[in-house]
Design a protein around this motif. Structure first.
Motif, mmCIF file in Angstrom:
data_model
loop_
_atom_site.group_PDB
_atom_site.id
_atom_site.type_symbol
_atom_site.label_atom_id
_atom_site.label_comp_id
_atom_site.label_asym_id
_atom_site.label_seq_id
_atom_site.Cartn_x
_atom_site.Cartn_y
_atom_site.Cartn_z
ATOM 1 N N VAL A 168 9.918 12.744 7.212
ATOM 2 C CA VAL A 168 9.386 11.791 6.233
ATOM 3 C C VAL A 168 10.477 10.811 5.825
ATOM 4 O O VAL A 168 10.236 9.597 5.744
ATOM 5 C CB VAL A 168 8.791 12.520 5.013
ATOM 6 C CG1 VAL A 168 8.362 11.525 3.942
ATOM 7 C CG2 VAL A 168 7.624 13.397 5.441
ATOM 8 N N LYS A 169 11.669 11.283 5.594
ATOM 9 C CA LYS A 169 12.777 10.442 5.153
ATOM 10 C C LYS A 169 13.105 9.349 6.181
ATOM 11 O O LYS A 169 13.467 8.236 5.819
ATOM 12 C CB LYS A 169 14.015 11.310 4.914
ATOM 13 C CG LYS A 169 15.223 10.554 4.420
ATOM 14 C CD LYS A 169 16.387 11.508 4.235
ATOM 15 C CE LYS A 169 17.641 10.742 3.902
ATOM 16 N NZ LYS A 169 18.811 11.621 3.832
ATOM 17 N N MET A 201 0.842 -1.169 0.000
ATOM 18 C CA MET A 201 0.000 0.000 0.000
ATOM 19 C C MET A 201 0.892 1.238 0.000
ATOM 20 O O MET A 201 1.746 1.407 0.856
ATOM 21 C CB MET A 201 -0.901 -0.004 1.237
ATOM 22 C CG MET A 201 -1.723 1.242 1.355
ATOM 23 S SD MET A 201 -2.982 1.269 2.653
ATOM 24 C CE MET A 201 -2.151 0.649 4.065
ATOM 25 N N LYS A 202 0.678 2.091 -0.977
ATOM 26 C CA LYS A 202 1.447 3.331 -1.073
ATOM 27 C C LYS A 202 0.778 4.431 -0.255
ATOM 28 O O LYS A 202 -0.435 4.581 -0.275
ATOM 29 C CB LYS A 202 1.564 3.784 -2.524
ATOM 30 C CG LYS A 202 2.390 5.069 -2.679
ATOM 31 C CD LYS A 202 2.279 5.664 -4.066
ATOM 32 C CE LYS A 202 3.222 4.979 -5.003
ATOM 33 N NZ LYS A 202 3.236 5.631 -6.330
ATOM 34 N N ILE A 203 1.606 5.193 0.453
ATOM 35 C CA ILE A 203 1.131 6.336 1.227
ATOM 36 C C ILE A 203 1.667 7.608 0.585
ATOM 37 O O ILE A 203 2.864 7.728 0.348
ATOM 38 C CB ILE A 203 1.597 6.254 2.688
ATOM 39 C CG1 ILE A 203 1.004 5.003 3.341
ATOM 40 C CG2 ILE A 203 1.212 7.518 3.451
ATOM 41 C CD1 ILE A 203 1.506 4.730 4.731
ATOM 42 N N SER A 204 0.777 8.531 0.292
ATOM 43 C CA SER A 204 1.173 9.846 -0.223
ATOM 44 C C SER A 204 1.141 10.840 0.926
ATOM 45 O O SER A 204 0.119 10.994 1.593
ATOM 46 C CB SER A 204 0.212 10.315 -1.319
ATOM 47 O OG SER A 204 0.271 9.480 -2.440
ATOM 48 N N TYR A 240 8.495 2.870 7.093
ATOM 49 C CA TYR A 240 7.693 2.366 5.986
ATOM 50 C C TYR A 240 8.331 2.813 4.674
ATOM 51 O O TYR A 240 8.703 3.979 4.533
ATOM 52 C CB TYR A 240 6.261 2.891 6.106
ATOM 53 C CG TYR A 240 5.299 2.216 5.180
ATOM 54 C CD1 TYR A 240 4.821 0.944 5.455
ATOM 55 C CD2 TYR A 240 4.855 2.843 4.032
ATOM 56 C CE1 TYR A 240 3.933 0.314 4.611
ATOM 57 C CE2 TYR A 240 3.956 2.239 3.178
ATOM 58 C CZ TYR A 240 3.496 0.969 3.468
ATOM 59 O OH TYR A 240 2.614 0.345 2.628
ATOM 60 N N ASN A 241 8.440 1.917 3.718
ATOM 61 C CA ASN A 241 9.198 2.207 2.496
ATOM 62 C C ASN A 241 8.392 2.804 1.346
ATOM 63 O O ASN A 241 8.939 3.509 0.512
ATOM 64 C CB ASN A 241 9.888 0.938 1.988
ATOM 65 C CG ASN A 241 11.016 0.523 2.895
ATOM 66 O OD1 ASN A 241 11.707 1.357 3.446
ATOM 67 N ND2 ASN A 241 11.175 -0.779 3.070
#
Length: 87
Positions: free
Chosen positions: A23-24, A1-4, A28-29
């Motif tokens: 954020v960096k 699942m991608k998180i924006s 979570y990748n």
């Protein structure tokens, strides 16, 4: 699942680096970080350009306020989940 993660910013050179680092350093990748800058004039844009590899997209242009900027971010997001992290 991608998180924006969408960050809207305007003239925040003194704090934007902390936001990028936050954020960096997430574990979570699959994170897409989108920066929407309201045409900053204080060095924010220069700092963002120097760290361009740390985020997926940068849009810098005059907007009609924070909600206009947030909507630009949403329109560019490709994640399954969208969140906001203001600078």
């Amino acid at each position: 699942m991608k998180i924006s993660i969408i960050t809207v910013t305007f003239n925040s050179v003194s704090v934007i680096n902390d936001c990028l680092t936050s954020v960096k350093e997430q574990k979570y990748n699959d994170i897409e970080h989108i920066i929407i800058d309201g045409a900053s004039t204080d060095g924010t844009l220069s700092l963002l350009k120097s760290k361009r590899e740390q985020f997926a997209a940068l849009i810098s242009e005059t907007d009609k306020g924070i909600y206009d900027a947030m909507n630009k971010g949403i329109n560019n997001a490709t994640g399954d989940v969208v969140g906001f992290l203001n600078s």
